[in-house]
Design a protein around this motif. Structure first.
Motif, PDB file in Angstrom:
ATOM      1  N   ASN A 196       5.478   4.504   1.931  1.00 42.39           N
ATOM      2  CA  ASN A 196       5.933   5.740   2.584  1.00 42.39           C
ATOM      3  C   ASN A 196       6.751   5.425   3.832  1.00 42.39           C
ATOM      4  N   THR A 197       6.295   4.411   4.568  1.00 45.81           N
ATOM      5  CA  THR A 197       7.032   4.018   5.775  1.00 45.81           C
ATOM      6  C   THR A 197       8.432   3.533   5.423  1.00 45.81           C
ATOM      7  N   ASN A 236      10.700   6.465   4.379  1.00 43.00           N
ATOM      8  CA  ASN A 236      11.151   7.329   5.467  1.00 43.00           C
ATOM      9  C   ASN A 236      12.036   6.608   6.493  1.00 43.00           C
ATOM     10  N   THR A 261       0.849  -1.197   0.000  1.00 43.30           N
ATOM     11  CA  THR A 261       0.000   0.000   0.000  1.00 43.30           C
ATOM     12  C   THR A 261       0.885   1.247   0.000  1.00 43.30           C
ATOM     13  N   ILE A 262       0.259   2.394  -0.335  1.00 45.67           N
ATOM     14  CA  ILE A 262       1.001   3.658  -0.361  1.00 45.67           C
ATOM     15  C   ILE A 262       1.591   3.959   1.014  1.00 45.67           C
ATOM     16  N   GLU A 263       0.813   3.703   2.084  1.00 47.61           N
ATOM     17  CA  GLU A 263       1.295   3.978   3.446  1.00 47.61           C
ATOM     18  C   GLU A 263       2.505   3.106   3.775  1.00 47.61           C
ATOM     19  N   ALA A 264       2.481   1.849   3.326  1.00 45.36           N
ATOM     20  CA  ALA A 264       3.608   0.952   3.588  1.00 45.36           C
ATOM     21  C   ALA A 264       4.860   1.422   2.844  1.00 45.36           C
ATOM     22  N   PHE A 291       0.235  -3.830   4.422  1.00 42.15           N
ATOM     23  CA  PHE A 291      -0.058  -2.538   5.033  1.00 42.15           C
ATOM     24  C   PHE A 291       1.115  -2.077   5.902  1.00 42.15           C
ATOM     25  N   LYS A 292       1.025  -0.836   6.329  1.00 41.61           N
ATOM     26  CA  LYS A 292       2.072  -0.228   7.154  1.00 41.61           C
ATOM     27  C   LYS A 292       2.329  -1.045   8.413  1.00 41.61           C
ATOM     28  N   ASN A 293       1.248  -1.524   9.044  1.00 41.82           N
ATOM     29  CA  ASN A 293       1.397  -2.262  10.306  1.00 41.82           C
ATOM     30  C   ASN A 293       2.077  -3.624  10.117  1.00 41.82           C
ATOM     31  N   LYS A 352       9.284   1.614  12.038  1.00 34.62           N
ATOM     32  CA  LYS A 352       8.736   2.959  12.134  1.00 34.62           C
ATOM     33  C   LYS A 352       9.515   3.890  11.214  1.00 34.62           C
ATOM     34  N   SER A 353       8.861   4.976  10.847  1.00 32.57           N
ATOM     35  CA  SER A 353       9.564   5.984  10.060  1.00 32.57           C
ATOM     36  C   SER A 353      10.679   6.581  10.902  1.00 32.57           C
TER      37      SER A 353
END
Length: 599
Positions: free
Chosen positions: A494-495, A498, A489-492, A525-527, A532-533
């Motif tokens: 991005n993590t 960063n 995902t986009i959030e993953a 997913f990010k989780n 962490k970023s």
């Protein structure tokens, strides 16, 4: 005996347009010594042996070369109706067998001769026992029959017959020829006396009389003959041991053949052990994923350097891809069709590194291979040698390496005359060699000789434009390998973008593989990442205008200073020097803040 009776079947064949790479892979994945080459009509046109593969590999043959250019021709091909005896002294240990139509039917090996000889010996003994039984009469064995005499004298093997009390009854001419003993000195004499007087070192007959069971031993006589002695008991109807028949087969030639085979196997194993470490590197050079401008600029410089023969020193943190840069230089150089040999200087024990790199001659030291050993520098002749972790090289080996670089020749351990070699040297390290020269843990002259063209590979956090392409590249390979259809995902993403990746590309690859294998959904997913970023530090007003927890503010400021110093210096020693603290304190504090703040 015909070849068809001792040959073995084989399912491994190649066509003449198969490549050298495909042939190498077939030998590597299967325990075979020879592979037949067939034409389009399935007819046998030649063979390729394991030694052919090794020799051509060392010569630097292209993986795409057709096997028809390296096959042995008809020298290793025999007909299935040929006689085995015609090939007893053949120099080829493995041959392909064809039928009358010229089609491949099996593999002939000298090992099969051993097996068949022993079977024939057993059959002859059995036949002789049957013959003797025919002449058994009233507790006595009649040995004066003309037919029986003819059989015994005509036997290729030596035959020695005693009664149930070890008295010698019969010896044939072959026994005399094999052992060098004369039967006139042994007939009617007891085996106990003969053994005591030294005619034979040990008697298989006496062993049978003691155990009442068949017995086989190996012996060597003064004639130099090595023999296989098989003794078999013969019992009467009441179970009394009435006779012992001993068959003596000359296996000297077979024994010598076995020794030669063992030597060849050791020699093959030696070459195999030397080149197996290079096989994957040579035939499967991977590509570099580079989208970030910093990395693209580095590759442009590397490509320019590849066209010349100068030595290159590749610097950078652990896991940034120094080996891939070395492969990239080799693939774009004039030596791209030759060997690329990677040597991890930190992975070879110090007491073995000199012999591994430079080799040694026969009898150079205790425990050395009797045939000597070719060093990896010699194996790389004509190609490129990549010295990874060069900073771990012992000082005494550094002296010899400098001589190789300066003179273009290598001297094996124990050798008097050096060997000329033509190699290009690439080196890499994550250590500060210049600082090591000051500490006298690395020779300054070698450092300046290696540091002709330095290439610094930036850490992943300084080329974040490569993070997402690398993620997609690793994800694509894993999806293909495991038949997945997973996406981030986009959030993953991005993590991951960063995250600072202290382990660089190697850490990124491990994270992607772990999350792809462990995630239960097709979407990651990010989780799912369990990271962490990069830590965003709370701004601290050093002038004291804001009121905050003093201990927390000092700790965050210290963590930020340590992180910035390490990012700028690239290593613990220089970062500690920038902050005016010792390396151990810096390392301890940075480890604690890494765990707490994940920067």
């Amino acid at each position: 005996m015909k070849v068809r009776e001792v040959m073995t079947k084989s399912d491994f064949t190649l066509k003449k347009n198969n490549t050298f790479y495909e042939a190498s892979k077939l030998f590597s994945n299967n325990e075979v010594e020879i592979i037949p080459i067939l034409d389009k009509d399935e007819k046998l046109i030649g063979v390729v042996t394991k030694n052919d593969i090794i020799k051509n590999f060392i010569k630097g043959i292209s993986p795409d070369t057709y096997v028809k250019h390296i096959l042995c021709g008809k020298i290793n091909i025999i007909n299935q109706d040929s006689k085995v005896m015609d090939y007893m002294n053949a120099t080829e240990r493995y041959m392909a067998v064809e039928n009358a139509e010229g089609k491949f039917v099996g593999i002939y090996s000298t090992k099969d001769i051993f097996k068949q000889h022993f079977v024939n010996a057993k059959e002859k003994i059995s036949e002789l026992k049957k013959r003797i039984d025919c002449f058994y009469e009233c507790d006595e064995v009649k040995l004066n029959c003309i037919e029986l005499d003819a059989i015994i004298e005509a036997s290729f093997d030596g035959i020695y017959i005693t009664d149930g009390k070890a008295n010698t009854l019969r010896i044939n001419k072959s026994y005399e020829n094999i052992t060098g003993l004369q039967r006139k000195n042994m007939i009617n004499r007891n085996m106990y006396e003969l053994e005591k007087e030294g005619y034979i070192s040990k008697s298989s007959t006496l062993m049978v009389l003691k155990t009442r069971k068949s017995n086989t031993i190996e012996q060597e006589f003064n004639t130099g003959k090595k023999v296989l002695v098989s003794s078999n008991p013969i019992f009467d109807e009441k179970g009394n041991l009435n006779m012992v028949v001993t068959n003596v087969r000359d296996i000297t030639e077979l024994y010598e053949l076995e020794e030669q085979l063992a030597k060849n196997m050791k020699l093959t194993e030696k070459y195999y052990s030397e080149i197996e470490v290079m096989r994957i590197q040579y035939l499967n050079l991977s590509d570099i994923i580079a989208k970030d401008k910093i990395m693209i600029n580095l590759l442009e410089v590397a490509k320019r350097v590849a066209n010349v023969e100068t030595t290159v020193l590749i610097l950078g943190e652990t896991g940034v891809g120094k080996e891939e840069i070395a492969k990239y230089i080799h693939k774009n150089s004039k030596r791209k069709d030759k060997n690329f040999i990677r040597i991890n200087c930190g992975a070879i024990p110090k007491n073995l590194i000199e012999s591994e790199l430079f080799g040694y001659v026969k009898g150079a030291f205790t425990g050395a291979n009797k045939q000597g050993k070719m060093g990896l520098f010699e194996v790389a002749d004509g190609g490129t040698i990549f010295l990874d972790e060069i900073g771990e090289l012992p000082l005494d080996t550094q002296v010899k390496l400098l001589s190789v670089l300066e003179e273009g020749e290598v001297a094996r351990i124990g050798a008097v005359t050096p060997i000329k070699i033509d190699i290009r040297v690439l080196a890499a390290t994550n250590r500060d060699l210049e600082e090591m020269t000051k500490d006298k843990t690395f020779r300054a002259d070698l450092y300046y000789r290696l540091n002709v063209v330095p290439l610094i590979v930036p850490p992943l956090r300084e080329r974040r434009g490569d993070i997402v392409p690398l993620v997609q590249y690793f994800l694509s390979k894993l999806n293909k390998k495991y038949s997945f259809e997973k996406t981030f995902t986009i959030e993953a993403l991005n993590t991951l973008y960063n995250y600072n990746f202290p382990g660089n590309v190697r850490e990124l690859k491990n994270i992607v593989e772990r999350v792809v294998v462990m995630s239960s959904n097709d979407k990651i997913f990010k989780n799912d990442l369990s990271i962490k970023s990069s830590f965003n530090f709370t701004r601290v007003n050093i002038n004291g205008e804001d009121i905050c927890n003093l201990k927390e503010a000092v700790e965050k400021l210290e963590a930020k200073l340590i992180n910035n110093a390490f990012n700028n210096a690239g290593n613990v020693r220089d970062a500690a020097k920038m902050l005016g603290i010792n390396s151990s304190t810096f390392f301890r504090k940075r480890k604690r803040y890494l765990e707490k703040y994940m920067f």
